[in-house]
Design a protein around this motif. Structure first.
Motif, PDB file in Angstrom:
ATOM      1  N   MET A 174     -11.050   6.018   1.349  1.00 49.16           N
ATOM      2  CA  MET A 174     -10.178   4.845   1.314  1.00 49.16           C
ATOM      3  C   MET A 174      -9.094   4.943   2.385  1.00 49.16           C
ATOM      4  O   MET A 174      -8.831   3.984   3.115  1.00 49.16           O
ATOM      5  N   LEU A 175      -8.480   6.110   2.497  1.00 51.43           N
ATOM      6  CA  LEU A 175      -7.413   6.289   3.486  1.00 51.43           C
ATOM      7  C   LEU A 175      -7.948   6.202   4.908  1.00 51.43           C
ATOM      8  O   LEU A 175      -7.284   5.652   5.792  1.00 51.43           O
ATOM      9  N   ARG A 176      -9.156   6.710   5.140  1.00 49.18           N
ATOM     10  CA  ARG A 176      -9.757   6.583   6.481  1.00 49.18           C
ATOM     11  C   ARG A 176     -10.021   5.121   6.824  1.00 49.18           C
ATOM     12  O   ARG A 176      -9.799   4.689   7.947  1.00 49.18           O
ATOM     13  N   GLU A 177     -10.495   4.359   5.841  1.00 55.42           N
ATOM     14  CA  GLU A 177     -10.721   2.929   6.085  1.00 55.42           C
ATOM     15  C   GLU A 177      -9.400   2.229   6.411  1.00 55.42           C
ATOM     16  O   GLU A 177      -9.329   1.413   7.330  1.00 55.42           O
ATOM     17  N   LEU A 178      -8.354   2.560   5.666  1.00 53.53           N
ATOM     18  CA  LEU A 178      -7.048   1.952   5.933  1.00 53.53           C
ATOM     19  C   LEU A 178      -6.524   2.360   7.297  1.00 53.53           C
ATOM     20  O   LEU A 178      -5.959   1.532   8.018  1.00 53.53           O
ATOM     21  N   PHE A 180       0.826  -1.214   0.000  1.00 50.48           N
ATOM     22  CA  PHE A 180       0.000   0.000   0.000  1.00 50.48           C
ATOM     23  C   PHE A 180       0.855   1.258   0.000  1.00 50.48           C
ATOM     24  O   PHE A 180       0.553   2.218  -0.706  1.00 50.48           O
ATOM     25  N   VAL A 181       1.923   1.264   0.784  1.00 53.24           N
ATOM     26  CA  VAL A 181       2.713   2.485   0.910  1.00 53.24           C
ATOM     27  C   VAL A 181       3.459   2.838  -0.373  1.00 53.24           C
ATOM     28  O   VAL A 181       3.965   3.935  -0.499  1.00 53.24           O
ATOM     29  N   ARG A 182       3.504   1.922  -1.310  1.00 56.05           N
ATOM     30  CA  ARG A 182       4.197   2.169  -2.571  1.00 56.05           C
ATOM     31  C   ARG A 182       3.284   1.971  -3.787  1.00 56.05           C
ATOM     32  O   ARG A 182       3.753   1.634  -4.859  1.00 56.05           O
ATOM     33  N   MET A 183       1.977   2.161  -3.614  1.00 63.40           N
ATOM     34  CA  MET A 183       1.067   1.837  -4.711  1.00 63.40           C
ATOM     35  C   MET A 183       1.285   2.722  -5.937  1.00 63.40           C
ATOM     36  O   MET A 183       1.187   2.245  -7.063  1.00 63.40           O
ATOM     37  N   ASP A 184       1.611   3.994  -5.762  1.00 62.50           N
ATOM     38  CA  ASP A 184       1.837   4.862  -6.915  1.00 62.50           C
ATOM     39  C   ASP A 184       3.128   4.474  -7.648  1.00 62.50           C
ATOM     40  O   ASP A 184       3.166   4.444  -8.877  1.00 62.50           O
ATOM     41  N   ALA A 185       4.177   4.167  -6.880  1.00 62.40           N
ATOM     42  CA  ALA A 185       5.438   3.741  -7.488  1.00 62.40           C
ATOM     43  C   ALA A 185       5.259   2.396  -8.198  1.00 62.40           C
ATOM     44  O   ALA A 185       5.831   2.176  -9.268  1.00 62.40           O
ATOM     45  N   LYS A 207       0.269   2.829   8.993  1.00 62.40           N
ATOM     46  CA  LYS A 207      -0.684   3.764   9.614  1.00 62.40           C
ATOM     47  C   LYS A 207      -0.172   5.197   9.446  1.00 62.40           C
ATOM     48  O   LYS A 207      -0.928   6.102   9.078  1.00 62.40           O
ATOM     49  N   LEU A 208       1.106   5.408   9.702  1.00 60.43           N
ATOM     50  CA  LEU A 208       1.674   6.746   9.556  1.00 60.43           C
ATOM     51  C   LEU A 208       1.616   7.220   8.106  1.00 60.43           C
ATOM     52  O   LEU A 208       1.354   8.394   7.837  1.00 60.43           O
ATOM     53  N   HIS A 209       1.828   6.314   7.164  1.00 63.46           N
ATOM     54  CA  HIS A 209       1.759   6.684   5.748  1.00 63.46           C
ATOM     55  C   HIS A 209       0.331   7.087   5.364  1.00 63.46           C
ATOM     56  O   HIS A 209       0.140   8.073   4.644  1.00 63.46           O
ATOM     57  N   ALA A 210      -0.655   6.330   5.829  1.00 65.25           N
ATOM     58  CA  ALA A 210      -2.051   6.683   5.543  1.00 65.25           C
ATOM     59  C   ALA A 210      -2.374   8.052   6.130  1.00 65.25           C
ATOM     60  O   ALA A 210      -3.035   8.870   5.482  1.00 65.25           O
ATOM     61  N   MET A 211      -1.902   8.314   7.338  1.00 62.39           N
ATOM     62  CA  MET A 211      -2.140   9.623   7.958  1.00 62.39           C
ATOM     63  C   MET A 211      -1.478  10.730   7.143  1.00 62.39           C
ATOM     64  O   MET A 211      -2.061  11.798   6.933  1.00 62.39           O
ATOM     65  N   SER A 212      -0.264  10.485   6.673  1.00 65.82           N
ATOM     66  CA  SER A 212       0.455  11.466   5.884  1.00 65.82           C
ATOM     67  C   SER A 212      -0.263  11.764   4.570  1.00 65.82           C
ATOM     68  O   SER A 212      -0.395  12.919   4.168  1.00 65.82           O
TER      69      SER A 212
END
Length: 180
Positions: free
Chosen positions: A110-114, A11-16, A164-169
């Motif tokens: 989506m980010l809130r759910e994650l 998830f933290v690298r989905m765009d890359a 979690k920190l990445h979703a918050m960011s």
């Protein structure tokens, strides 16, 4: 010819990861999906300019069917899945913008759910770690299971907390860009 490459989706690298898949398509490797161990499968064909995106699909089957239909109507083709994550692809046409699957509010949802999922996992991990601590300090020794489980839970927490920190960011970035 078919080939596989090890590059697990995270998830933290989905765009890359989506950009990497687009680069593979430009080299003539067309994405077929991935297996449970993160091996990405490709088939060689003519190079193509494709856009890829990853999106979290709904849990309920009737919502999932409607979601897939909406994506297809918007011009996206399902390329593969990784659990609830769906990888979609669309040919890039010169002079036309590729429309994203989700608008800003959809991304926020989506980010809130994650965030909620990662937060629940972290809380469960903390509770389990504290339940293991008395077993680890027993005078007759904890046996092999509890130290191994304790180390596994620490590793699990090492994955969940950064997610979690990445979703918050990402949520803060969306909020900082303003409405619209």
């Amino acid at each position: 010819m078919k080939t596989s490459r090890f590059k697990p989706f995270r998830f933290v690298r989905m765009d890359a990861h989506a950009a990497w898949l687009a680069g593979m398509a430009r080299q003539g490797w067309h994405y077929l999906g991935q297996n449970a161990w993160g091996l990405q499968r490709f088939e060689q064909a003519a190079p193509a300019d494709m856009a890829f995106t990853w999106d979290l699909a709904p849990r309920k089957e009737e919502e999932l069917l409607a979601y897939c239909q909406r994506c297809r109507e918007a011009g996206w083709e399902l390329a593969g899945t990784a659990g609830r994550w769906h990888c979609w692809r669309q040919p890039v046409v010169a002079g036309q913008a590729v429309l994203p699957l989700r608008d800003r509010e959809g991304k926020r949802a989506m980010l809130r759910e994650l965030q909620g999922r990662f937060g629940s996992s972290i809380m469960l991990g903390v509770v389990v770690l504290f339940l293991c601590l008395p077993r680890l300090s027993r005078p007759d020794g904890p046996g092999w299971f509890f130290p191994a489980y304790f180390i596994g839970m620490l590793a699990f927490m090492g994955i969940m907390v950064p997610n979690k920190l990445h979703a918050m960011s990402r949520l803060r970035q969306l909020d900082a860009n303003g409405p619209g």
